[in-house]
Scaffold this motif. Structure first.
Motif, short mmCIF file in Angstrom:
data_model
loop_
_atom_site.label_atom_id
_atom_site.label_comp_id
_atom_site.label_asym_id
_atom_site.label_seq_id
_atom_site.Cartn_x
_atom_site.Cartn_y
_atom_site.Cartn_z
N ALA A 116 -12.08 20.69 55.38
CA ALA A 116 -12.56 19.83 56.47
C ALA A 116 -13.48 20.58 57.42
O ALA A 116 -14.54 20.08 57.82
CB ALA A 116 -11.38 19.23 57.23
N VAL A 117 -13.10 21.81 57.78
CA VAL A 117 -13.94 22.62 58.68
C VAL A 117 -15.30 22.88 58.04
O VAL A 117 -16.35 22.72 58.67
CB VAL A 117 -13.24 23.95 59.04
N LEU A 118 -15.30 23.30 56.77
CA LEU A 118 -16.56 23.61 56.09
C LEU A 118 -17.43 22.37 55.93
O LEU A 118 -18.66 22.45 56.06
CB LEU A 118 -16.29 24.27 54.75
N ALA A 119 -16.83 21.23 55.69
CA ALA A 119 -17.61 19.99 55.57
C ALA A 119 -18.30 19.65 56.89
O ALA A 119 -19.48 19.27 56.92
CB ALA A 119 -16.71 18.84 55.12
N LEU A 125 -25.14 22.03 59.84
CA LEU A 125 -26.19 22.89 59.28
C LEU A 125 -27.27 22.08 58.56
O LEU A 125 -28.42 22.50 58.51
CB LEU A 125 -25.59 23.93 58.33
N SER A 126 -26.93 20.91 58.05
CA SER A 126 -27.94 20.10 57.38
C SER A 126 -29.03 19.69 58.36
O SER A 126 -30.16 19.45 57.96
CB SER A 126 -27.29 18.86 56.74
N GLY A 129 -31.87 22.88 59.32
CA GLY A 129 -32.85 23.40 58.39
C GLY A 129 -34.24 22.80 58.47
O GLY A 129 -35.11 23.15 57.67
N ASP A 130 -34.48 21.92 59.44
CA ASP A 130 -35.81 21.32 59.55
C ASP A 130 -36.88 22.39 59.65
O ASP A 130 -36.79 23.29 60.48
CB ASP A 130 -35.89 20.39 60.77
N GLY A 131 -37.88 22.30 58.80
CA GLY A 131 -39.00 23.24 58.84
C GLY A 131 -38.77 24.49 58.01
O GLY A 131 -39.67 25.32 57.89
N LEU A 132 -37.58 24.68 57.45
CA LEU A 132 -37.31 25.86 56.62
C LEU A 132 -37.44 25.49 55.15
O LEU A 132 -37.04 24.41 54.73
CB LEU A 132 -35.90 26.39 56.89
N THR A 133 -37.99 26.43 54.39
CA THR A 133 -38.14 26.22 52.95
C THR A 133 -37.08 27.00 52.20
O THR A 133 -36.42 27.89 52.76
CB THR A 133 -39.52 26.68 52.47
#
Length: 157
Positions: A116-119, A125-126, A129-133
């Motif tokens: 649950a914590v990792l989810a 984190l999803s 990531g804007d702008g990262l490849t």
């Protein structure tokens, strides 16, 4: 690879690597503070979370193995294990390889809590990531892995 085939590093490489370390420390501390703020659902302190992640990734381990894997003292890891055990998240099982050093494994409750914590963390984190490849992340992981291996193997007097 011969000496002439080695990649050329910029003259300011030590300064650039220092920039990495200057960012990693605050990033680590902020991420852990965020986990502790968000973890009340499961009530997991950062140290317990780290132990649960390790057991989830590697399966049952001894306290000394966990200490070595995380570059932490056996005593600190034992305190985290005691806390996790009191919460019903881990249990000790006999270790066929060593009579005096039990294996620690996740319970069903521990598996559910860390999942649950990792989810929740992945959901946050999803958005980060804007702008990262993928190439950006691959390079970042390569650099941090290189530094980790270097620090594990360097002798500083």
């Amino acid at each position: 690879m011969s000496g002439t085939d080695r990649p050329q590093h910029p003259a300011d490489l030590p300064d650039r690597l220092a920039e990495v370390f200057d960012l990693v420390g605050p990033l680590y501390r902020r991420a852990h503070r965020k986990v502790e703020q968000d973890a009340p659902i499961e009530g997991l302190p950062v140290g317990v979370r780290a132990v649960l992640v390790l057991l989830r990734e590697h399966g049952p381990m001894t306290v000394p193995q966990m200490g070595r894997a995380q570059a932490l003292s056996r005593q600190f890891v034992q305190r985290m294990i005691n806390d996790a055990a009191a919460r019903g998240l881990v249990e000790s099982v006999p270790n066929p390889a060593h009579k005096r050093s039990a294996l620690i494994r996740l319970t069903e409750e521990g598996t559910a809590a860390i999942t649950a914590v990792l989810a929740r963390e992945r959901a946050v984190l999803s958005q980060a990531g804007d702008g990262l490849t993928d190439a950006d992340l691959t390079a970042c992981i390569r650099v941090l892995t290189h530094l980790l291996h270097f620090l594990d193997n360097v002798d500083v007097d």
